[in-house]
Design an enzyme around this catalytic site. Structure first.
Site, PDB file in Angstrom:
ATOM      1  CD  GLU A  99      22.071  18.764  -4.437  1.00  0.00           C
ATOM      2  OE1 GLU A  99      20.931  19.724  -5.438  1.00  0.00           O
ATOM      3  OE2 GLU A  99      22.963  19.427  -4.305  1.00  0.00           O
ATOM      4  CG  HIS A 154      21.128  24.490  -5.813  1.00  0.00           C
ATOM      5  ND1 HIS A 154      22.862  24.514  -5.487  1.00  0.00           N
ATOM      6  CD2 HIS A 154      21.308  25.614  -6.149  1.00  0.00           C
ATOM      7  CE1 HIS A 154      23.484  24.921  -6.412  1.00  0.00           C
ATOM      8  NE2 HIS A 154      22.940  26.075  -6.321  1.00  0.00           N
ATOM      9  CB  CYS A 188      26.631  23.682  -3.362  1.00  0.00           C
ATOM     10  SG  CYS A 188      24.755  24.129  -3.273  1.00  0.00           S
TER      11      CYS A 188
END
Length: 163
Positions: free
Chosen positions: A55, A53, A83
């Site tokens: 981040e 992901h 998330c």
């Protein structure tokens, strides 16, 4: 334009890189002392890695740059609400502040579905500022998935005409 908007524009440019290679258009940057120290975009499909992901990748890069897993004086800018995995990484890396664009009501863990970044039982909580350039961030995602649905529909139609 505020500094949050300026930095979110950079995160959006990362999201556009993801879209360009067929990834879900999510981008992230990490800022420390008014300098961008890390930037990343989604690479889950490219790497076939469920943890790739934007981040999460930016946090890994920032930790290497800083030379520590503690990112206490850093701000994470991300185009979509983090998330559960990324919210956990935010807490574990002790990022001071998170700024995100679009909310994620089905999977967001920084205020929508749940709020791990503010969980009082953890030893760290991040300041969270929401909806910075939310419309622009959300439109990137909406248009990306609309295009995927359109292409699937065309593909199914093509398959049906060949029978």
């Amino acid at each position: 334009m505020t500094s949050d908007e300026k930095y979110m524009k950079v995160a959006i440019s990362e999201a556009l890189k993801a879209r360009h290679i067929g990834e879900v258009p999510i981008g992230a940057i990490i800022v420390k002392d008014n300098n961008i120290i890390a930037r990343a975009h989604n690479l889950r499909e490219t790497l076939q890695d469920p943890t790739a992901h934007a981040e999460y990748l930016a946090i890994q890069k920032a930790a290497k740059i800083v030379g520590s897993w503690r990112l206490e004086d850093c701000t994470l800018y991300v185009t979509l609400e983090p998330c559960v995995m990324c919210a956990g990484a935010i807490v574990m890396s002790r990022i001071s502040r998170v700024v995100y664009g679009a909310s994620d009501p089905k999977g967001g863990c920084s205020g929508s579905l749940m709020d791990l970044t503010q969980e009082p039982r953890f030893n760290h909580r991040a300041i969270v500022d929401k909806h910075i350039l939310a419309e622009e961030c959300g439109e990137l995602l909406r248009s990306f998935f609309k295009n995927i649905r359109k292409n699937k529909k065309i593909s199914r139609t093509d398959d049906n005409t060949n029978t």
